[in-house]
Scaffold this motif. Structure first.
Motif: not given
Length: 210
Positions: A141-160
């Motif tokens: 309860a109240g826990e945010h998702p993280s790579y320890e428990k969830c899968t996903g994609i990290c979008y790295s923003i370059i050149g801003i």
């Protein structure tokens, strides 16, 4: 720059011919001495309406003046476009598919993430955001998702930077990502997450022939 198609020249030529005919008729009317001033006004109105009709028949002109929109899937520069809200889980699939389909190309993004659902950083030399797909372990309860428990994609923003037209920032409760980006590629997983790199592109370098 978008070119005017040949098939659009034909109706324009027709309108131009009508315009020339109207001007010839006006000349004849003056020669025969009708002197009717209302004819002068009529010919001017016909000429103006003919010119407007000739311009409106060109799709590029209609879009430029705002009476017809460019296709919702493509920008005027011919690049694929993504617009709307993105977020983890149920709202991540559409954006992930868009990036995957355009890997190696240049895209236009005009999207936002609710700040309460934003996982990443904007004020950083290497900004990024994460969209989680699903969790393989239940979140407390109240826990945010993280790579320890969830899968996903990290979008790295370059050149801003200040000299770049594209933007990635937090404003009034939303994270905004706006502008042209080169989808460099995706790899991984790294610490449970795939990583996709999006490089900011200035507008003048985003043309379909660039």
């Amino acid at each position: 720059m978008r070119s005017v198609k040949w098939e659009n020249i034909v109706p324009v030529w027709g309108y131009a011919s009508t315009l020339v005919a109207c001007l010839n008729l006006k000349h004849v009317s003056n020669e025969v001495g009708t002197g009717a001033r209302f004819l002068d006004i009529l010919f001017v109105i016909i000429a103006l309406l003919t010119l407007i009709a000739a311009l409106l028949v060109i799709p590029e002109f209609r879009k430029k003046i705002g009476i017809e929109r460019w296709g919702s899937n493509q920008t005027p520069l011919g690049r694929p476009i993504f617009q709307g809200e993105i977020a983890s889980f149920e709202k991540s699939a559409k954006f992930e598919r868009f990036i995957a389909e355009n890997e190696g190309g240049i895209v236009f993004i005009d999207a936002f993430i609710d700040e309460m659902k934003f996982y990443g950083v904007t004020e950083n030399p290497e900004p990024y955001f994460v969209l989680y797909d699903e969790c393989f372990e239940p979140l407390d309860a109240g826990e945010h998702p993280s790579y320890e428990k969830c899968t996903g994609i990290c979008y790295s923003i370059i050149g801003i930077n200040e000299e770049n037209d594209s933007r990635f920032y937090l404003f009034r409760g939303q994270c905004k990502i706006y502008g042209y980006f080169a989808v460099i590629g995706c790899d991984g997983p790294h610490q449970g997450l795939m990583v996709c790199k999006l490089k900011a592109i200035n507008f003048e370098f985003a043309g379909a022939n660039s």
